[in-house]
Design a protein around this motif. Structure first.
Motif, PDB file in Angstrom:
ATOM      1  N   LEU A   1       7.519  34.193 -28.095  1.00  0.00           N
ATOM      2  CA  LEU A   1       6.536  33.456 -27.311  1.00  0.00           C
ATOM      3  C   LEU A   1       7.172  32.682 -26.158  1.00  0.00           C
ATOM      4  N   GLY A   2       8.482  32.658 -26.109  1.00  0.00           N
ATOM      5  CA  GLY A   2       9.199  31.809 -25.163  1.00  0.00           C
ATOM      6  C   GLY A   2       8.915  32.081 -23.707  1.00  0.00           C
ATOM      7  N   GLN A   3       8.944  33.345 -23.322  1.00  0.00           N
ATOM      8  CA  GLN A   3       8.711  33.677 -21.920  1.00  0.00           C
ATOM      9  C   GLN A   3       7.298  33.284 -21.503  1.00  0.00           C
ATOM     10  N   TRP A   4       6.342  33.578 -22.354  1.00  0.00           N
ATOM     11  CA  TRP A   4       4.947  33.213 -22.064  1.00  0.00           C
ATOM     12  C   TRP A   4       4.790  31.698 -21.971  1.00  0.00           C
ATOM     13  N   LEU A   5       5.391  30.951 -22.913  1.00  0.00           N
ATOM     14  CA  LEU A   5       5.313  29.492 -22.892  1.00  0.00           C
ATOM     15  C   LEU A   5       5.946  28.911 -21.634  1.00  0.00           C
ATOM     16  N   ARG A   6       7.066  29.481 -21.218  1.00  0.00           N
ATOM     17  CA  ARG A   6       7.732  28.993 -20.018  1.00  0.00           C
ATOM     18  C   ARG A   6       6.859  29.196 -18.783  1.00  0.00           C
ATOM     19  N   LEU A   7       6.209  30.338 -18.692  1.00  0.00           N
ATOM     20  CA  LEU A   7       5.329  30.599 -17.551  1.00  0.00           C
ATOM     21  C   LEU A   7       4.113  29.670 -17.556  1.00  0.00           C
ATOM     22  N   VAL A   8       3.532  29.452 -18.726  1.00  0.00           N
ATOM     23  CA  VAL A   8       2.386  28.539 -18.832  1.00  0.00           C
ATOM     24  C   VAL A   8       2.808  27.123 -18.461  1.00  0.00           C
ATOM     25  N   TRP A   9       3.965  26.701 -18.943  1.00  0.00           N
ATOM     26  CA  TRP A   9       4.459  25.352 -18.647  1.00  0.00           C
ATOM     27  C   TRP A   9       4.688  25.173 -17.150  1.00  0.00           C
ATOM     28  N   GLU A  10       5.262  26.170 -16.509  1.00  0.00           N
ATOM     29  CA  GLU A  10       5.505  26.087 -15.063  1.00  0.00           C
ATOM     30  C   GLU A  10       4.188  25.970 -14.297  1.00  0.00           C
ATOM     31  N   ASP A  11       3.156  26.655 -14.750  1.00  0.00           N
ATOM     32  CA  ASP A  11       1.850  26.567 -14.096  1.00  0.00           C
ATOM     33  C   ASP A  11       1.209  25.198 -14.272  1.00  0.00           C
ATOM     34  N   LEU A  12       1.454  24.548 -15.411  1.00  0.00           N
ATOM     35  CA  LEU A  12       0.843  23.258 -15.702  1.00  0.00           C
ATOM     36  C   LEU A  12       1.548  22.085 -15.035  1.00  0.00           C
ATOM     37  N   ARG A  13       2.783  22.272 -14.638  1.00  0.00           N
ATOM     38  CA  ARG A  13       3.544  21.180 -14.009  1.00  0.00           C
ATOM     39  C   ARG A  13       2.919  20.786 -12.684  1.00  0.00           C
ATOM     40  N   LYS A  14       2.885  19.496 -12.448  1.00  0.00           N
ATOM     41  CA  LYS A  14       2.347  19.000 -11.178  1.00  0.00           C
ATOM     42  C   LYS A  14       3.347  19.184 -10.042  1.00  0.00           C
ATOM     43  N   THR A  15       4.611  18.883 -10.328  1.00  0.00           N
ATOM     44  CA  THR A  15       5.643  19.013  -9.301  1.00  0.00           C
ATOM     45  C   THR A  15       6.512  20.229  -9.614  1.00  0.00           C
TER      46      THR A  15
END
Length: 150
Positions: free
Chosen positions: A53-67
């Motif tokens: 799940l790591g790659q998917w989680l990393r992509l989702v996290w990057e999308d959610l970041r404000k900066t």
């Protein structure tokens, strides 16, 4: 406390922070072998879960970041240096010591290592460090006195 709940406590502790497994096993008065097995199971459950799940989680996290995340920081430079020098084995070796099982796995996934290599190296070092930490905690009387009231 039932035996199953003791085992689950050690597994959960080692899923989040590796050293928590041996400490929880000592505090719950499990045998050395039970503590080692539960600690390895906990880390490997995290590794298995976050490898796939790591790659998917990393992509989702990057999308959610404000900066936008800094591309090169002190910690990313250190991780790249370790990976270049020692490869996935170096990341796996240092995961129980410096990173959490989750953090080390996500780091290994970010270097695009194959899941089989991640799982195999993490298993090797999970067993090694579980034996080392558990044996040390179970045989240092100062640690035992702190956790176990005789």
């Amino acid at each position: 406390m039932t035996l199953i709940s003791k085992y689950l406590s050690v597994v959960l502790a080692s899923m989040l922070k590796f050293v928590g497994g041996p400490l929880a096993g000592l505090a719950l008065q499990l045998s050395l072998l039970e503590t080692i097995l539960c600690t390895v199971c906990g880390m490997m459950f995290s590794v298995f879960l976050f490898t796939f799940l790591g790659q998917w989680l990393r992509l989702v996290w990057e999308d959610l970041r404000k900066t936008k995340r800094k591309r090169f920081s002190k910690s990313t430079r250190r991780a790249v240096r370790i990976y270049r020098k020692f490869g996935i084995a170096g990341i796996a070796c240092l995961t129980p010591l410096l990173f959490t099982p989750i953090g080390g796995t996500l780091l290994a996934v970010s270097f695009k290592a194959s899941p089989l290599r991640i799982l195999s190296w993490m298993l090797v070092f999970a067993v090694l460090w579980a034996v080392v930490f558990s044996w040390a905690f179970y045989n240092l009387s100062a640690v035992q006195d702190w956790f176990i009231k005789k």
